[in-house]
Write an enzyme that holds these catalytic residues in place. Structure first.
Site, mmCIF file in Angstrom:
data_model
loop_
_atom_site.group_PDB
_atom_site.id
_atom_site.type_symbol
_atom_site.label_atom_id
_atom_site.label_comp_id
_atom_site.label_asym_id
_atom_site.label_seq_id
_atom_site.Cartn_x
_atom_site.Cartn_y
_atom_site.Cartn_z
ATOM 1 N N THR A 47 0.826 -1.213 0.000
ATOM 2 C CA THR A 47 0.000 0.000 0.000
ATOM 3 C C THR A 47 0.862 1.267 0.000
ATOM 4 O O THR A 47 1.899 1.320 0.655
ATOM 5 C CB THR A 47 -0.918 -0.017 1.238
ATOM 6 O OG1 THR A 47 -1.809 -1.113 1.098
ATOM 7 C CG2 THR A 47 -1.711 1.268 1.385
ATOM 8 N N ILE B 77 2.020 -0.007 6.727
ATOM 9 C CA ILE B 77 2.701 -1.301 6.643
ATOM 10 C C ILE B 77 2.950 -1.837 8.052
ATOM 11 O O ILE B 77 3.730 -1.271 8.833
ATOM 12 C CB ILE B 77 4.033 -1.164 5.863
ATOM 13 C CG1 ILE B 77 3.772 -0.462 4.519
ATOM 14 C CG2 ILE B 77 4.660 -2.535 5.675
ATOM 15 C CD1 ILE B 77 2.682 -1.096 3.650
ATOM 16 N N GLU C 209 -6.680 -4.938 3.640
ATOM 17 C CA GLU C 209 -6.829 -6.190 2.857
ATOM 18 C C GLU C 209 -8.058 -6.135 1.945
ATOM 19 O O GLU C 209 -8.746 -7.134 1.751
ATOM 20 C CB GLU C 209 -6.936 -7.423 3.764
ATOM 21 C CG GLU C 209 -5.926 -7.508 4.867
ATOM 22 C CD GLU C 209 -4.509 -7.769 4.376
ATOM 23 O OE1 GLU C 209 -4.315 -7.859 3.162
ATOM 24 O OE2 GLU C 209 -3.619 -7.850 5.224
ATOM 25 N N ARG D 52 -6.637 -12.379 3.674
ATOM 26 C CA ARG D 52 -8.087 -12.130 3.720
ATOM 27 C C ARG D 52 -8.809 -13.357 4.264
ATOM 28 O O ARG D 52 -9.789 -13.230 5.012
ATOM 29 C CB ARG D 52 -8.596 -11.790 2.317
ATOM 30 C CG ARG D 52 -8.118 -10.438 1.806
ATOM 31 C CD ARG D 52 -8.381 -10.281 0.314
ATOM 32 N NE ARG D 52 -8.017 -8.950 -0.164
ATOM 33 C CZ ARG D 52 -8.060 -8.588 -1.443
ATOM 34 N NH1 ARG D 52 -8.425 -9.456 -2.379
ATOM 35 N NH2 ARG D 52 -7.724 -7.362 -1.789
#
Ligand code: TGC
Length: 387
Positions: free
Chosen positions: A135, A166, A366, A246
């Site tokens: 990200t 992170i 996620e 996930r």
């Protein structure tokens, strides 16, 4: 070691002895090592690093991987561990996810034999910490737009860019960094001691306060060609790891929900208002019944997805159904629990506001609720709303 909620739908009987063993050990760890300290750690914004090696000794770091030093457990066992850890606090399930499902899983899926041998055994033991840098500050939903770039310079790679949110980066030994190259997105193993790599904990969080999320800056970070993950080609690399994380959330969020439901039942049967337990009121019973229904549906869905995963048949779309449902319903259960606890529900005498705040993060990372909704919309219509 079962609870009333384990027995409500006989889920215990759907598990093997090995699976119940993993669940019970994780539940005992959460009870002994996390629950006694988590309210204070949340208050103090303290990540209790010493628990990392203990989680390694418990065998849960990368437990679902088949590599050297990893337990090679089934998907349901891993899910049950996520469930128990998140029943204590989302931050600790997140740590296990980042270490095992993201960083270790990237190395396991895409690393060379040398990379696996160097990193996976010490990461499984909790001696080394990994993070997963995908990200970026501009947004997390569209990794295809990443700005971090890796360019070739002789035999080396030189990476420049920034990452945000992170997990554990400031404590990590190794970062799995995803960067755009002239040949598409590639993954790199970057030791965090490499010159030009800096990670700074993000302050001001009102969620996941017992955990650490960071900004990363990569300023002309030079690494050898051998640091590239040879098996990762394009965005399907990081997405394959996100699928693993996930899946853990599908189970984990329902753990937080269980904790909220359990404290609600205890409160409903012990707190007296108008001369009788509040649980004697139909309005309270309806709330508890609705919470139970969504909890049991969520756990049964998680178990079904786990069995599909073990059979090698779990699809990303099915994971989106699970992640969306589990976090959405866990949040709804947490909010309902707060009402049953009355004013005391906003204090840290109960875990409910902490779970609720944590779940707001889980809802967003996620893949946000919105992204998973649109993944399902695309699956149903064949039309991509985010194109
Ligand atoms: P598109 O860019 O067209 O596809 C790229 C390639 O990826 C493949 N793919 C998948 N593969 C496996 N599993 C999945 N779930 C996949 N989703 C996509 C796709 O087939 C394609 O492959 P190829 O071989 O054709 O190149 O992407 P898309 O249109 O399929 O997907 C769009 C969208 C919005 C669904 C996707 O970008 C997405 O999922 N966005 C959300 C990203 C996300 O979850 N970000 C949060 C990461 S969390 C984080 O970074 C912090 S780590 C946690 C911590 O540190 O605490």
């Amino acid at each position: 070691m079962t609870t009333t909620l384990d027995e409500a739908f006989s889920i215990d009987h759907l598990l093997s002895d090995e699976e119940r063993g993993w669940r019970d050990r994780a539940r005992a760890f959460a009870a002994d090592r996390i629950r006694p300290v988590i309210e204070q750690d949340f208050e103090d914004k303290h990540f209790r690093r010493e628990l990392v090696a203990e989680l390694g000794a418990l065998g849960v770091l990368g437990m679902h991987l088949k590599d050297e030093g990893c337990a090679g457990a089934g998907a349901v066992s891993y899910g049950l561990v996520c469930h128990e850890l998140e029943a204590a606090d989302s931050g600790w399930r997140t740590f296990v996810s980042v270490q095992g499902s993201l960083a270790m899983s990237a190395i396991s899926k895409f690393g060379s034999d040398e990379q696996k041998a160097e990193w996976l055994p010490p990461m499984a033991r909790g001696e080394k910490i990994g993070c997963f840098a995908l990200t970026e500050p501009d947004g997390g939903s569209d990794p295809a737009a990443m700005r971090t770039r890796a360019r070739r310079d002789g035999d080396d790679w030189v990476i420049t860019g920034s990452k945000r949110w992170i997990g554990l980066a400031a404590l990590a030994d190794i970062a799995v960094v995803w960067a755009a190259t002239d040949d598409g997105v590639r993954g790199f193993l970057v030791p965090t001691s490499t010159p030009g790599f800096t990670a700074t904990a993000i302050d001001g969080k009102l969620s996941m306060r017992g955990s650490v999320q960071c900004d990363i800056v990569l300023d002309e970070v030079r690494i050898p060609g051998s640091a590239q993950l040879p098996g990762a080609r394009g965005l399907s690399g990081p997405f394959a790891c996100l699928n693993e994380a996930r899946y853990g959330i599908v189970w984990g969020a329902m753990g937080a929900a269980r904790d909220c439901l359990e404290v609600s039942i205890a409160r409903a049967t012990s707190r007296e208002v108008f001369g009788r337990p509040i649980g004697a009121n139909q309005l309270i019973q309806e709330k508890l019944a609705n919470m139970l229904v969504e909890y049991e549906k969520g756990v049964l869905l998680a178990l079904h997805l786990g069995r599909l995963k073990e059979a090698g048949n779990l699809t990303p779309t099915q994971i989106s159904v699970g992640k969306l449902n589990s976090v959405r319903e866990a949040l709804a259960i947490a909010r309902e629990a707060r009402t049953i606890l009355g004013g005391d529900g906003i204090t840290n005498a109960f875990p409910v506001m902490r779970h609720m705040a944590n779940l707001e993060s889980v809802r967003t990372y996620e893949g946000t609720d919105e992204i998973h909704t649109l993944v399902l919309g695309r699956a149903l219509t064949g039309l991509a709303a985010f194109a």
